[in-house]
Enzyme design. Structure first.
Site, PDB file in Angstrom:
ATOM      1  N   LYS A  32      34.993  42.342  36.199  1.00 26.28           N
ATOM      2  CA  LYS A  32      36.224  41.822  36.808  1.00 26.28           C
ATOM      3  C   LYS A  32      36.135  40.310  36.833  1.00 26.28           C
ATOM      4  CE  LYS A  32      40.090  43.223  38.718  1.00 26.28           C
ATOM      5  NZ  LYS A  32      40.922  44.402  38.420  1.00 26.28           N
ATOM      6  N   ASP A  36      45.646  41.733  36.025  1.00 29.57           N
ATOM      7  CA  ASP A  36      45.563  42.250  37.399  1.00 29.57           C
ATOM      8  C   ASP A  36      46.590  41.437  38.180  1.00 29.57           C
ATOM      9  OD1 ASP A  36      43.718  44.033  39.264  1.00 29.57           O
ATOM     10  OD2 ASP A  36      43.934  42.161  40.350  1.00 29.57           O
TER      11      ASP A  36
END
Ligand code: NDP
Length: 450
Positions: free
Chosen positions: A129, A169
């Site tokens: 991430k 995201d």
């Protein structure tokens, strides 16, 4: 709750000691370790091979300066992150978040969760991430472009189609992926599938934009069908957020026969008893990038209420939190239960606090945890990677059918794992266990580097 296993207690204590200030990361680690108690009790090789100690420590953390020049000629500096969490089952894979609340704790919790989620999809992708504390709100296209180019100038040194494949995201959609991809290509002189969520004209997959929201509804539909012999048809639904996940969750829930009566953004929520008009919502949020309060000036009878939390006081049968972490707390869960909610499924990552989950589960509400319920986005990203490798593209229906099959499979894997370990119906535990098993086996098979 304290741990029954002294091994898990020791691992958690170590994380607390090292990373005690990272509250979101600790929250995510605690939840996973708690549900792995029965697995650790049955399988001594987990402790022998140091699996838990290794799982809670990212393989690599990269932080870097992102400097860029705004439209007034001023130099701005943000902080960038990429956490390469676990590559046991495939190249690191996970989105990039651009939001002022981004810090190392947030990126680590997301990367940790991603490792299990990606495993659950059944596809060969590891966990990672990244992101930055950059706030895209109010920035011009030129500013977004300059920021993305500066971000990628460093990120490009650490990623690659077989190494680490970021995606979108919060705050990262098609526009940002385009600017990031252009810069990567410029720097590396190669056209490879190094990012997913790309535009359809340069290697993106059909149905990727819809995948997380649609996948959430496919998962929820299967959960309703298997655990309550029910469906979305005729149900009243509340969806928090109005970004990529929320909009396509609302779209699919509507197609499946439900009525979505409320949606939100970080300023407040709109209520529309006739069912949210998604054409209007898309125009406001996707095209104009405006505030959700605009909706009431365009749709008669709709109301806007400032503040996010109140959305959970609206009576509904199904609640789909699709905005951000810890947005649904204990009080909100109690309000949902009092209003007779039958199912809650998480589109966002970790949107429900541990106390909220306890309230929902103890009141017999079906609960679909994020790492299972929202895995459709990353699963379709993996399908985008396959298409890029083959230099081929599947039709919308082909991708959507694969996504549907994957989400049904994820539900049954989580459901069966919970049952196998004596926690029937607890999909939080089931998802953690099912995601864990494949990663742990792969880590054992690949040995420990001394
Ligand atoms: P978007 O940026 O498209 O939308 C985010 C939405 O959530 C917006 O409506 C935003 O409101 C709201 N929001 C963001 N932060 C906050 C906050 N602190 N408080 C209240 N509302 C907030 O993001 P996505 O839809 O892509 O992501 C939403 C969630 O889904 C995240 O948790 C993400 O990690 C998760 N997710 C996303 C996937 C994807 O494919 N995109 C895949 C799997 C999970 P505003 O516009 O006012 O900021």
């Amino acid at each position: 709750m304290s741990f029954q296993s002294s091994y898990l207690a020791k691992v958690y204590e170590q994380v607390e000691k090292r990373d005690g200030t990272e509250k979101e990361f600790l929250q995510a680690v605690r939840e996973v370790l708690e549900s792995l108690e029965p697995v650790v009790a049955q399988d001594p090789s987990i402790e022998k091979w140091g699996i838990m100690e290794r799982l809670v420590e990212p393989e690599r953390i990269i932080t870097f300066r992102i400097s860029w020049v705004d439209d007034n000629g001023q130099v701005q500096v943000n902080r960038g992150y990429r956490v390469q969490f676990n590559s046991a089952i495939g190249p690191y894979k996970g989105g990039l978040r651009l939001h002022p609340s981004v810090n190392l704790s947030v990126i680590k919790f997301l990367g940790f969760e991603q490792t299990f989620k990606n495993s659950l999809t059944g596809l060969p992708i590891g966990g990672g991430k990244g992101g930055s504390d950059f706030d895209p709100k109010g920035k011009s296209d030129q500013e977004i472009m300059r920021f993305c180019q500066s971000f990628m100038t460093e990120l490009a040194k650490h990623i690659g189609a077989d190494t680490d494949v970021p995606a979108g995201d919060i705050g990262v959609g098609a526009r940002e992926i385009g600017f990031l991809y252009g810069q990567y290509k410029r720097l590396r002189n190669e056209f490879t599938g190094v990012l997913t969520g790309k535009g359809l004209t340069y290697g993106g997959s059909l149905a990727r934009k819809q995948a997380t929201g649609y996948g959430l509804c496919y998962f929820t539909q299967e959960m309703l069908s298997c655990m309550k012999n029910d469906s979305f048809a005729g149900k009243c639904v509340v969806v928090s957020g109005s970004g990529n996940v929320a909009i396509y969750a609302a779209e699919k829930a509507t197609t499946l026969g439900a009525k979505v009566v409320a949606m939100s953004d970080s300023s407040g929520y709109v209520y529309d008893a006739n069912g949210i008009n998604l054409d209007v919502m898309k125009q406001i949020k996707e095209v104009e990038r405006a505030r959700i309060s605009e909706y009431v000036s365009r749709v008669e009878g709709a109301t806007f209420t400032p503040g996010c939390k109140g959305i959970w006081t609206i009576p509904c049968d199904i609640a789909l939190p699709c905005a951000t972490q810890n947005e649904l707390d204990e009080e909100s869960a109690k309000a949902l239960v009092a209003n007779g909610v039958m199912a809650v499924a998480e589109g966002a990552n970790m949107p429900s606090t541990p106390e909220a989950i306890a309230v929902l589960q103890s009141n017999g509400v079906l609960f679909g945890p994020a790492k299972a319920a929202n895995a459709g986005g990353v699963a379709t990203s993996a399908l985008e990677m396959s298409q890029n490798s083959m230099r081929y593209s599947w039709s919308f229906e082909e991708v959507d059918n694969k996504l549907h099959g994957i989400m049904v499979g994820i539900f049954h894997n989580a459901f069966n794992a919970a049952e196998k370990y004596g926690m029937a119906g607890n999909l939080v535990a089931g998802a953690n266990i099912a995601g864990f098993e494949k990663v742990a086996q792969s880590m054992i098979a690949q040995g420990v580097a001394y």
